[in-house]
Write a protein that holds these residues in place. Structure first.
Motif, PDB file in Angstrom:
ATOM      1  N   LEU A 255      -5.536 -15.022  10.091  1.00 18.45           N
ATOM      2  CA  LEU A 255      -5.736 -14.093  11.109  1.00 18.45           C
ATOM      3  C   LEU A 255      -6.119 -12.691  10.250  1.00 18.45           C
ATOM      4  CD1 LEU A 255      -2.774 -14.502  13.659  1.00 18.45           C
ATOM      5  CD2 LEU A 255      -5.058 -15.001  13.929  1.00 18.45           C
ATOM      6  N   SER A 256      -6.652 -11.871  11.162  1.00 25.31           N
ATOM      7  CA  SER A 256      -7.051 -10.800  10.867  1.00 25.31           C
ATOM      8  C   SER A 256      -5.815  -9.933  10.491  1.00 25.31           C
ATOM      9  CB  SER A 256      -7.862  -9.874  12.167  1.00 25.31           C
ATOM     10  OG  SER A 256      -8.409  -8.633  11.807  1.00 25.31           O
ATOM     11  N   GLY A 257      -5.935  -9.169   9.349  1.00 25.47           N
ATOM     12  CA  GLY A 257      -4.658  -8.570   9.038  1.00 25.47           C
ATOM     13  C   GLY A 257      -3.613  -9.166   8.140  1.00 25.47           C
ATOM     14  N   SER A 258      -4.130 -10.659   8.000  1.00 22.60           N
ATOM     15  CA  SER A 258      -3.274 -11.261   7.025  1.00 22.60           C
ATOM     16  C   SER A 258      -3.217 -11.357   5.568  1.00 22.60           C
ATOM     17  CB  SER A 258      -3.391 -12.749   7.385  1.00 22.60           C
ATOM     18  OG  SER A 258      -4.813 -13.075   6.899  1.00 22.60           O
ATOM     19  N   GLY A 259      -4.056 -10.644   5.022  1.00 23.94           N
ATOM     20  CA  GLY A 259      -3.964 -10.039   3.705  1.00 23.94           C
ATOM     21  C   GLY A 259      -5.232 -10.468   2.731  1.00 23.94           C
ATOM     22  N   LYS A 260      -6.197 -11.114   3.266  1.00 22.34           N
ATOM     23  CA  LYS A 260      -7.133 -11.752   2.720  1.00 22.34           C
ATOM     24  C   LYS A 260      -8.131 -10.797   2.068  1.00 22.34           C
ATOM     25  CE  LYS A 260      -9.314 -13.298   6.638  1.00 22.34           C
ATOM     26  NZ  LYS A 260      -8.294 -12.678   7.632  1.00 22.34           N
ATOM     27  N   SER A 261      -8.704  -9.770   2.518  1.00 23.14           N
ATOM     28  CA  SER A 261      -9.336  -8.880   1.601  1.00 23.14           C
ATOM     29  C   SER A 261      -8.631  -8.134   0.682  1.00 23.14           C
ATOM     30  CB  SER A 261      -9.838  -7.756   2.674  1.00 23.14           C
ATOM     31  OG  SER A 261     -10.743  -7.976   3.604  1.00 23.14           O
ATOM     32  N   THR A 262      -7.230  -8.070   1.000  1.00 23.43           N
ATOM     33  CA  THR A 262      -6.622  -7.466  -0.041  1.00 23.43           C
ATOM     34  C   THR A 262      -6.306  -8.280  -1.195  1.00 23.43           C
ATOM     35  OG1 THR A 262      -5.161  -6.251   1.522  1.00 23.43           O
ATOM     36  CG2 THR A 262      -4.114  -6.548  -0.218  1.00 23.43           C
TER      37      THR A 262
ATOM     38  N   TYR B  41       0.857  -1.284   0.040  1.00 21.83           N
ATOM     39  CA  TYR B  41       0.029   0.055  -0.106  1.00 21.83           C
ATOM     40  C   TYR B  41       0.950   1.441   0.252  1.00 21.83           C
ATOM     41  CZ  TYR B  41      -4.066  -2.755   0.879  1.00 21.83           C
ATOM     42  OH  TYR B  41      -5.263  -3.337   0.583  1.00 21.83           O
TER      43      TYR B  41
ATOM     44  N   ALA C  28       1.209  -5.780   2.231  1.00 14.49           N
ATOM     45  CA  ALA C  28      -0.131  -6.860   2.527  1.00 14.49           C
ATOM     46  C   ALA C  28       0.049  -7.935   2.161  1.00 14.49           C
ATOM     47  CB  ALA C  28      -1.472  -6.035   2.168  1.00 14.49           C
TER      48      ALA C  28
ATOM     49  N   ASN D 154       1.373   3.617   1.865  1.00 16.05           N
ATOM     50  CA  ASN D 154       1.944   4.071   3.082  1.00 16.05           C
ATOM     51  C   ASN D 154       3.061   2.978   3.728  1.00 16.05           C
ATOM     52  OD1 ASN D 154       0.498   1.735   4.086  1.00 16.05           O
ATOM     53  ND2 ASN D 154      -0.667   2.634   5.457  1.00 16.05           N
TER      54      ASN D 154
ATOM     55  N   HIS E  94     -13.836 -16.759   8.500  1.00 18.89           N
ATOM     56  CA  HIS E  94     -13.031 -16.834   9.722  1.00 18.89           C
ATOM     57  C   HIS E  94     -13.275 -18.061  10.624  1.00 18.89           C
ATOM     58  CE1 HIS E  94     -11.190 -13.013  10.304  1.00 18.89           C
ATOM     59  NE2 HIS E  94     -12.410 -12.220   9.708  1.00 18.89           N
TER      60      HIS E  94
ATOM     61  N   THR F 233       2.609  -0.238   3.919  1.00 16.64           N
ATOM     62  CA  THR F 233       2.353  -1.626   4.321  1.00 16.64           C
ATOM     63  C   THR F 233       2.517  -2.851   3.242  1.00 16.64           C
ATOM     64  OG1 THR F 233       0.762  -0.591   5.881  1.00 16.64           O
ATOM     65  CG2 THR F 233       0.427  -2.950   5.610  1.00 16.64           C
TER      66      THR F 233
ATOM     67  N   GLU G  70     -15.415 -12.130   3.406  1.00 20.49           N
ATOM     68  CA  GLU G  70     -16.257 -12.485   4.611  1.00 20.49           C
ATOM     69  C   GLU G  70     -17.422 -12.041   4.783  1.00 20.49           C
ATOM     70  OE1 GLU G  70     -14.039 -10.429   7.637  1.00 20.49           O
ATOM     71  OE2 GLU G  70     -12.012 -11.046   6.868  1.00 20.49           O
TER      72      GLU G  70
HETATM   73  N1  LIG Z   1      -6.126   0.782   2.040  1.00 15.76           N
HETATM   74  C1  LIG Z   1      -5.262   0.249   2.969  1.00 15.76           C
HETATM   75  N2  LIG Z   1      -3.918   1.027   3.174  1.00 15.76           N
HETATM   76  C2  LIG Z   1      -3.024   0.977   3.891  1.00 15.76           C
HETATM   77  N3  LIG Z   1      -2.962  -0.464   4.523  1.00 15.76           N
HETATM   78  C3  LIG Z   1      -4.020  -1.417   4.202  1.00 15.76           C
HETATM   79  C4  LIG Z   1      -5.085  -1.060   3.509  1.00 15.76           C
HETATM   80  N4  LIG Z   1      -5.975  -2.137   3.389  1.00 15.76           N
HETATM   81  C5  LIG Z   1      -5.505  -3.055   4.323  1.00 15.76           C
HETATM   82  N5  LIG Z   1      -4.156  -2.341   4.807  1.00 15.76           N
HETATM   83  C6  LIG Z   1      -3.195  -3.339   5.610  1.00 15.76           C
HETATM   84  O1  LIG Z   1      -2.755  -4.377   4.858  1.00 15.76           O
HETATM   85  C7  LIG Z   1      -2.635  -5.465   5.841  1.00 15.76           C
HETATM   86  C8  LIG Z   1      -3.740  -6.749   5.420  1.00 15.76           C
HETATM   87  O2  LIG Z   1      -4.911  -6.042   5.464  1.00 15.76           O
HETATM   88  P1  LIG Z   1      -6.379  -6.997   4.927  1.00 15.76           P
HETATM   89  O3  LIG Z   1      -7.708  -6.216   4.995  1.00 15.76           O
HETATM   90  O4  LIG Z   1      -5.945  -7.461   3.587  1.00 15.76           O
HETATM   91  O5  LIG Z   1      -6.273  -8.247   5.868  1.00 15.76           O
HETATM   92  P2  LIG Z   1      -7.739  -9.346   6.175  1.00 15.76           P
HETATM   93  O6  LIG Z   1      -6.611 -10.570   6.189  1.00 15.76           O
HETATM   94  O7  LIG Z   1      -8.461  -9.328   5.174  1.00 15.76           O
HETATM   95  O8  LIG Z   1      -8.025  -8.875   7.680  1.00 15.76           O
HETATM   96  P3  LIG Z   1      -9.557  -8.970   8.282  1.00 15.76           P
HETATM   97  O9  LIG Z   1      -9.721 -10.285   8.467  1.00 15.76           O
HETATM   98  O10 LIG Z   1      -9.239  -8.081   9.677  1.00 15.76           O
HETATM   99  O11 LIG Z   1     -10.318  -8.375   7.420  1.00 15.76           O
HETATM  100  C9  LIG Z   1      -3.365  -5.045   7.299  1.00 15.76           C
HETATM  101  O12 LIG Z   1      -1.732  -4.686   7.646  1.00 15.76           O
HETATM  102  C10 LIG Z   1      -3.745  -3.801   6.975  1.00 15.76           C
HETATM  103  O13 LIG Z   1      -3.700  -2.950   7.970  1.00 15.76           O
END
Ligand SMILES: Nc1ncnc2c1ncn2[C@@H]1O[C@H](COP(=O)(O)OP(=O)(O)OP(=O)(O)O)[C@@H](O)[C@H]1O
Length: 254
Positions: A36-43, A11, A17, A13, A206, A15, A173
């Motif tokens: 886990l939350s934050g592991s990158g699934k949504s990305t 990203y 992901a 900033n 989850h 990060t 999710e």
């Molecule tokens: N738009 C963004 N800008 C900067 N960092 C981001 C952005 N979106 C997600 N992140 C970061 O990227 C990493 C992966 O986030 P992501 O949302 O893909 O995880 P996730 O596994 O889907 O989490 P969750 O289960 O909580 O939804 C995290 O560290 C998150 O803070």
């Protein structure tokens, strides 16, 4: 159906992901993405349909490299890829039928028809009712979307994506904000889409109990890396600890 190779998403900033994720989604699969939350699934899901631009790597969808395609070709690819979200993304002030019909706009050359003037072709309206029947909610067609429960909203979102005639459905999710029994009901509709309508599904989840009940294939992400790829039955206690950490305990959803 979909080949993802060395996918990296950093990203703006800084990060990281996704740090070079590779996997294949076979046609007809119901692939669960866990971690886990934050592991990158949504990305990951958002990169696949290019809501977010991947930093590097490639994605081949139905034989075509969609990593860098632009405008017209990207629109074409997107019509084949439906998406449902945790928070449904419906237009609350519109009725259910109109929300479902907007699923068709991606396939339309003149996007203004219907969207602004509400003159939807009769056959689309029939199709929208059919989509609502598939998710068992036809009787709510003329109710405003904000008058529905969470589970009903997600079923409308699924009906909306059916109007696209997608080959692939990305579900981010989809049951995370629903109670357990509604979660199962929504998951059953996703399974119907997969099995009866031949739509390949990639679904962030989850709860491992849902993964075991509904998925045919699983990948796990940890800190942006793929750490597991296999069948739901391959997730042993050891893998569970590797994916979720040694202090993690499995929470069942019933
Ligand atoms: N738009 C963004 N800008 C900067 N960092 C981001 C952005 N979106 C997600 N992140 C970061 O990227 C990493 C992966 O986030 P992501 O949302 O893909 O995880 P996730 O596994 O889907 O989490 P969750 O289960 O909580 O939804 C995290 O560290 C998150 O803070």
């Amino acid at each position: 159906m979909l080949q993802v190779k060395d996918l990296v998403k950093t990203y703006p900033n800084g990060t990281k992901a996704l740090k070079g994720v590779s996997f294949n989604v076979p046609k007809g699969a119901f692939l669960a993405v866990i971690g886990l939350s934050g592991s990158g699934k949504s990305t990951l899901l958002r990169c696949i349909n290019r809501i977010h631009e991947p930093t590097s790597g490639s994605m081949i969808f139905e034989g075509r490299d969609i990593t860098h395609v632009k405008e017209q070709q990207l629109r074409e690819a997107r019509t084949k890829i439906g998406m449902v979200f945790q928070h449904f993304n419906l237009v609350n002030r519109r009725n259910v039928l109109n929300n479902v019909l907007t699923g068709r706009l991606g396939r339309l050359e003149n996007k203004f028809l219907g969207g602004i003037f509400q003159k939807w072709p009769e056959k689309w309206i029939e199709e929208a009712y059919q989509a609502l029947r598939i998710v068992g909610i036809e009787d709510k067609a003329l109710i405003r979307a904000d008058g529905l429960s969470g589970g009903q909203k997600q079923r409308v979102a699924i009906a909306r994506t059916l109007m696209q005639h997608p080959d692939l459905l990305l579900a981010d999710e989809p049951v995370a904000s629903l109670d357990p029994s509604t979660s199962y009901s929504v998951m059953n509709y996703l399974r119907d889409l997969n099995q009866k309508h031949n739509i390949t599904v990639v679904c962030n989840l989850h709860f491992l109990s849902l993964v075991r009940d509904y998925s045919t294939h699983v990948i796990a992400l940890k800190n942006g890396e793929l750490v597991f790829e296999g069948k739901p039955t391959d997730i042993t206690e050891k893998w569970f600890k590797d994916i979720y950490g040694s202090d993690a305990r499995e929470v069942e959803i019933h």
